[in-house]
Design a protein around this motif. Structure first.
Motif, PDB file in Angstrom:
ATOM      1  N   MET A 151      36.575   7.657 -14.359  1.00 50.98           N
ATOM      2  CA  MET A 151      35.911   6.776 -13.418  1.00 50.98           C
ATOM      3  C   MET A 151      34.480   6.582 -13.872  1.00 50.98           C
ATOM      4  SD  MET A 151      33.537   6.650 -10.885  1.00 50.98           S
ATOM      5  CE  MET A 151      33.257   8.388 -10.590  1.00 50.98           C
ATOM      6  N   LYS A 152      34.019   5.322 -13.912  1.00 47.37           N
ATOM      7  CA  LYS A 152      32.640   5.075 -14.269  1.00 47.37           C
ATOM      8  C   LYS A 152      32.153   3.813 -13.582  1.00 47.37           C
ATOM      9  CE  LYS A 152      33.022   2.298 -18.452  1.00 47.37           C
ATOM     10  NZ  LYS A 152      32.639   2.219 -19.839  1.00 47.37           N
ATOM     11  N   ILE A 153      30.834   3.663 -13.522  1.00 39.75           N
ATOM     12  CA  ILE A 153      30.237   2.447 -12.991  1.00 39.75           C
ATOM     13  C   ILE A 153      29.788   1.616 -14.161  1.00 39.75           C
ATOM     14  CG2 ILE A 153      28.242   1.537 -11.746  1.00 39.75           C
ATOM     15  CD1 ILE A 153      28.452   3.757  -9.836  1.00 39.75           C
ATOM     16  N   ARG A 154      30.102   0.332 -14.114  1.00 39.18           N
ATOM     17  CA  ARG A 154      29.687  -0.581 -15.169  1.00 39.18           C
ATOM     18  C   ARG A 154      28.896  -1.707 -14.535  1.00 39.18           C
ATOM     19  NH1 ARG A 154      31.084  -2.160 -20.240  1.00 39.18           N
ATOM     20  NH2 ARG A 154      30.929  -4.380 -20.712  1.00 39.18           N
ATOM     21  N   ASN A 155      27.633  -1.888 -14.943  1.00 42.33           N
ATOM     22  CA  ASN A 155      26.816  -2.970 -14.428  1.00 42.33           C
ATOM     23  C   ASN A 155      27.105  -4.226 -15.213  1.00 42.33           C
ATOM     24  OD1 ASN A 155      25.413  -1.401 -12.528  1.00 42.33           O
ATOM     25  ND2 ASN A 155      24.091  -0.593 -14.145  1.00 42.33           N
ATOM     26  N   ALA A 159      31.631 -10.851 -25.557  1.00 44.12           N
ATOM     27  CA  ALA A 159      32.120 -10.355 -26.840  1.00 44.12           C
ATOM     28  C   ALA A 159      33.001  -9.134 -26.593  1.00 44.12           C
ATOM     29  CB  ALA A 159      30.946  -9.999 -27.745  1.00 44.12           C
ATOM     30  N   GLY A 160      33.823  -8.806 -27.553  1.00 45.37           N
ATOM     31  CA  GLY A 160      34.700  -7.659 -27.424  1.00 45.37           C
ATOM     32  C   GLY A 160      33.921  -6.380 -27.158  1.00 45.37           C
ATOM     33  N   VAL A 161      34.500  -5.476 -26.378  1.00 45.98           N
ATOM     34  CA  VAL A 161      33.830  -4.255 -25.980  1.00 45.98           C
ATOM     35  C   VAL A 161      34.017  -3.188 -27.047  1.00 45.98           C
ATOM     36  CG1 VAL A 161      33.777  -2.416 -24.278  1.00 45.98           C
ATOM     37  CG2 VAL A 161      34.109  -4.788 -23.549  1.00 45.98           C
ATOM     38  N   THR A 183      34.559  -9.132   0.649  1.00 48.44           N
ATOM     39  CA  THR A 183      35.723  -9.316  -0.222  1.00 48.44           C
ATOM     40  C   THR A 183      35.422  -8.942  -1.666  1.00 48.44           C
ATOM     41  OG1 THR A 183      35.081 -11.599  -0.608  1.00 48.44           O
ATOM     42  CG2 THR A 183      36.601 -11.189   1.216  1.00 48.44           C
ATOM     43  N   SER A 184      36.499  -8.953  -2.467  1.00 46.08           N
ATOM     44  CA  SER A 184      36.364  -8.785  -3.914  1.00 46.08           C
ATOM     45  C   SER A 184      35.642  -9.987  -4.501  1.00 46.08           C
ATOM     46  CB  SER A 184      37.749  -8.637  -4.548  1.00 46.08           C
ATOM     47  OG  SER A 184      38.584  -9.712  -4.175  1.00 46.08           O
ATOM     48  N   LYS A 185      35.018  -9.788  -5.644  1.00 49.00           N
ATOM     49  CA  LYS A 185      34.193 -10.839  -6.238  1.00 49.00           C
ATOM     50  C   LYS A 185      34.692 -11.246  -7.615  1.00 49.00           C
ATOM     51  CE  LYS A 185      30.165  -9.469  -7.595  1.00 49.00           C
ATOM     52  NZ  LYS A 185      28.750  -9.008  -7.588  1.00 49.00           N
ATOM     53  N   SER A 186      34.903 -10.274  -8.493  1.00 46.54           N
ATOM     54  CA  SER A 186      35.262 -10.587  -9.872  1.00 46.54           C
ATOM     55  C   SER A 186      36.096  -9.449 -10.449  1.00 46.54           C
ATOM     56  CB  SER A 186      34.006 -10.801 -10.730  1.00 46.54           C
ATOM     57  OG  SER A 186      33.176  -9.635 -10.680  1.00 46.54           O
ATOM     58  N   ILE A 187      36.732  -9.734 -11.577  1.00 42.54           N
ATOM     59  CA  ILE A 187      37.566  -8.745 -12.246  1.00 42.54           C
ATOM     60  C   ILE A 187      37.232  -8.762 -13.723  1.00 42.54           C
ATOM     61  CG2 ILE A 187      39.461 -10.417 -12.493  1.00 42.54           C
ATOM     62  CD1 ILE A 187      41.410  -8.032 -12.204  1.00 42.54           C
ATOM     63  N   VAL A 188      37.136  -7.575 -14.320  1.00 47.01           N
ATOM     64  CA  VAL A 188      36.753  -7.460 -15.721  1.00 47.01           C
ATOM     65  C   VAL A 188      37.671  -6.482 -16.444  1.00 47.01           C
ATOM     66  CG1 VAL A 188      35.031  -5.665 -15.215  1.00 47.01           C
ATOM     67  CG2 VAL A 188      34.858  -6.957 -17.332  1.00 47.01           C
ATOM     68  N   ASN A 189      38.022  -6.812 -17.659  1.00 45.80           N
ATOM     69  CA  ASN A 189      38.683  -5.892 -18.577  1.00 45.80           C
ATOM     70  C   ASN A 189      37.577  -5.337 -19.467  1.00 45.80           C
ATOM     71  OD1 ASN A 189      39.929  -4.693 -20.799  1.00 45.80           O
ATOM     72  ND2 ASN A 189      41.586  -6.198 -20.908  1.00 45.80           N
ATOM     73  N   ASN A 190      37.205  -4.072 -19.246  1.00 49.11           N
ATOM     74  CA  ASN A 190      36.089  -3.510 -20.012  1.00 49.11           C
ATOM     75  C   ASN A 190      36.539  -2.688 -21.217  1.00 49.11           C
ATOM     76  OD1 ASN A 190      36.833  -0.939 -19.025  1.00 49.11           O
ATOM     77  ND2 ASN A 190      35.371  -1.050 -17.338  1.00 49.11           N
ATOM     78  N   GLY A 191      37.812  -2.802 -21.551  1.00 45.52           N
ATOM     79  CA  GLY A 191      38.333  -2.095 -22.717  1.00 45.52           C
ATOM     80  C   GLY A 191      38.884  -0.720 -22.408  1.00 45.52           C
ATOM     81  N   HIS A 192      38.444  -0.140 -21.280  1.00 44.93           N
ATOM     82  CA  HIS A 192      38.924   1.171 -20.859  1.00 44.93           C
ATOM     83  C   HIS A 192      39.794   1.091 -19.618  1.00 44.93           C
ATOM     84  CE1 HIS A 192      36.432   3.137 -23.810  1.00 44.93           C
ATOM     85  NE2 HIS A 192      35.334   2.632 -23.285  1.00 44.93           N
ATOM     86  N   THR A 208      45.383 -12.387 -12.041  1.00 45.77           N
ATOM     87  CA  THR A 208      44.141 -12.715 -12.738  1.00 45.77           C
ATOM     88  C   THR A 208      43.735 -11.627 -13.725  1.00 45.77           C
ATOM     89  OG1 THR A 208      43.525 -13.527 -10.525  1.00 45.77           O
ATOM     90  CG2 THR A 208      41.918 -13.826 -12.242  1.00 45.77           C
ATOM     91  N   LEU A 209      44.667 -10.778 -14.143  1.00 46.08           N
ATOM     92  CA  LEU A 209      44.318  -9.692 -15.063  1.00 46.08           C
ATOM     93  C   LEU A 209      43.760 -10.253 -16.371  1.00 46.08           C
ATOM     94  CD1 LEU A 209      47.326  -7.204 -14.714  1.00 46.08           C
ATOM     95  CD2 LEU A 209      44.994  -6.894 -13.870  1.00 46.08           C
ATOM     96  N   PRO A 210      42.515  -9.928 -16.737  1.00 49.43           N
ATOM     97  CA  PRO A 210      41.964 -10.406 -18.009  1.00 49.43           C
ATOM     98  C   PRO A 210      42.637  -9.692 -19.173  1.00 49.43           C
ATOM     99  CG  PRO A 210      40.235  -9.667 -16.482  1.00 49.43           C
ATOM    100  CD  PRO A 210      41.536  -9.144 -15.981  1.00 49.43           C
ATOM    101  N   LYS A 211      43.177 -10.441 -20.087  1.00 50.27           N
ATOM    102  CA  LYS A 211      43.928  -9.841 -21.186  1.00 50.27           C
ATOM    103  C   LYS A 211      43.051  -9.386 -22.347  1.00 50.27           C
ATOM    104  CE  LYS A 211      48.309 -12.216 -20.272  1.00 50.27           C
ATOM    105  NZ  LYS A 211      47.932 -12.645 -18.921  1.00 50.27           N
ATOM    106  N   THR A 212      41.840  -9.945 -22.451  1.00 53.24           N
ATOM    107  CA  THR A 212      40.955  -9.627 -23.570  1.00 53.24           C
ATOM    108  C   THR A 212      39.815  -8.722 -23.119  1.00 53.24           C
ATOM    109  OG1 THR A 212      41.432 -11.788 -24.534  1.00 53.24           O
ATOM    110  CG2 THR A 212      39.523 -10.598 -25.399  1.00 53.24           C
ATOM    111  N   PRO A 213      39.613  -7.578 -23.782  1.00 50.68           N
ATOM    112  CA  PRO A 213      38.479  -6.725 -23.419  1.00 50.68           C
ATOM    113  C   PRO A 213      37.162  -7.494 -23.481  1.00 50.68           C
ATOM    114  CG  PRO A 213      39.968  -5.549 -24.871  1.00 50.68           C
ATOM    115  CD  PRO A 213      40.447  -6.972 -24.845  1.00 50.68           C
ATOM    116  N   GLY A 214      36.342  -7.294 -22.468  1.00 48.36           N
ATOM    117  CA  GLY A 214      35.071  -7.977 -22.405  1.00 48.36           C
ATOM    118  C   GLY A 214      35.104  -9.264 -21.619  1.00 48.36           C
TER     119      GLY A 214
END
Length: 243
Positions: A1-5, A19-21, A74-83, A159-165
């Motif tokens: 578990m981590k926080i990502r700004n 760019a890729g993570v 509500t929820s705002k955004s979704i990110v694939n951060n590579g982890h 809406t799952l992002p398929k590409t990290p970053g």
């Protein structure tokens, strides 16, 4: 578990591409959890005495205060951060714990689960990450077993992002309350972030009400990451697990 700004540009678009993570830690080979302490001087806490996740067993009965979720947005955004895949929330969702207010920042997912209960691992675990104004952290963990399709997750999965970053703004936002089970009995212990820098002093709440997600939903997440993203359970040492 981590926080990502996240710094988000273009507020009127539904997708933002980064760019890729790249990261100096991971879940396999030389970057595996067993090596985190050696990868960076900032990760020395990963060898601490109060690390997460844990196997929840040998609990102590206690008069735990009822959890107070004052979720209003509500929820705002979704990110694939590579982890992992992380869903960020609009401000206005508050958890009251230990007489303090913790604002919901995001939730993210691990497969298989990081915490285990009486030695049992679950195929999916959600971490709802909260922070106080003083920077203290509280994490509420929700376990998922394989079963029926989870309607609460369905719109997120579309809406799952398929590409990290890659980050998407969620056009169909979900109320934060929809991710909290009806029954709020819980286990409580002190722990850490489950990813580097493994900072300790995190308040952990693991809800007992196990949720369901379909085999297809679970597979969609695991296929996206292409690898398990769970840190193995850590020694409990002198900690007490309350319920």
């Amino acid at each position: 578990m981590k926080i990502r700004n996240l710094v988000l540009f273009g507020l009127f678009t539904s997708q933002i591409s980064f760019a890729g993570v790249d990261s100096d830690w991971g879940y396999s080979d030389a970057k595996a959890p067993s090596n985190w302490t050696n990868l960076n001087a900032k990760y020395q806490a990963c060898s601490g005495l109060n690390q997460s996740p844990i196997n929840i067993s040998q609990t102590t009965k206690a008069q735990l205060s009822p959890l107070k979720f004052n979720y209003a947005t509500t929820s705002k955004s979704i990110v694939n951060n590579g982890h992992t895949v992380q869903v960020d929330f609009n401000e206005g969702n508050v958890l009251e714990l230990d007489g303090k207010k913790f604002s919901l920042k995001q939730f993210h997912l691990h497969s298989p689960s990081e915490n285990t209960i009486l030695g049992k691992s679950y195929p999916l675990e959600m971490h709802l990450v909260h922070a106080s104004e003083q920077g203290e952290l509280a994490v509420v963990a929700v376990m998922f077993e394989q079963g029926n399709e989870n309607n609460k997750l369905s719109n997120i999965w579309k809406t799952l992002p398929k590409t990290p970053g890659t980050t998407y703004f969620l056009q169909q936002q979900e109320a934060a309350t929809s991710f909290i089970p009806e029954k709020l009995d819980y286990y409580r212990f002190n722990g850490s972030l489950t990813t580097p820098p493994c900072t300790e002093g995190v308040r952990w709440v693991v809800l007992k009400d196990i949720q369901q997600a379909s085999a297809q939903q679970i597979k969609a997440f695991t296929t996206l990451l292409e690898h398990p993203n769970n840190r193995p359970v850590q020694p409990i040492n002198a900690r007490v697990i309350l319920e």
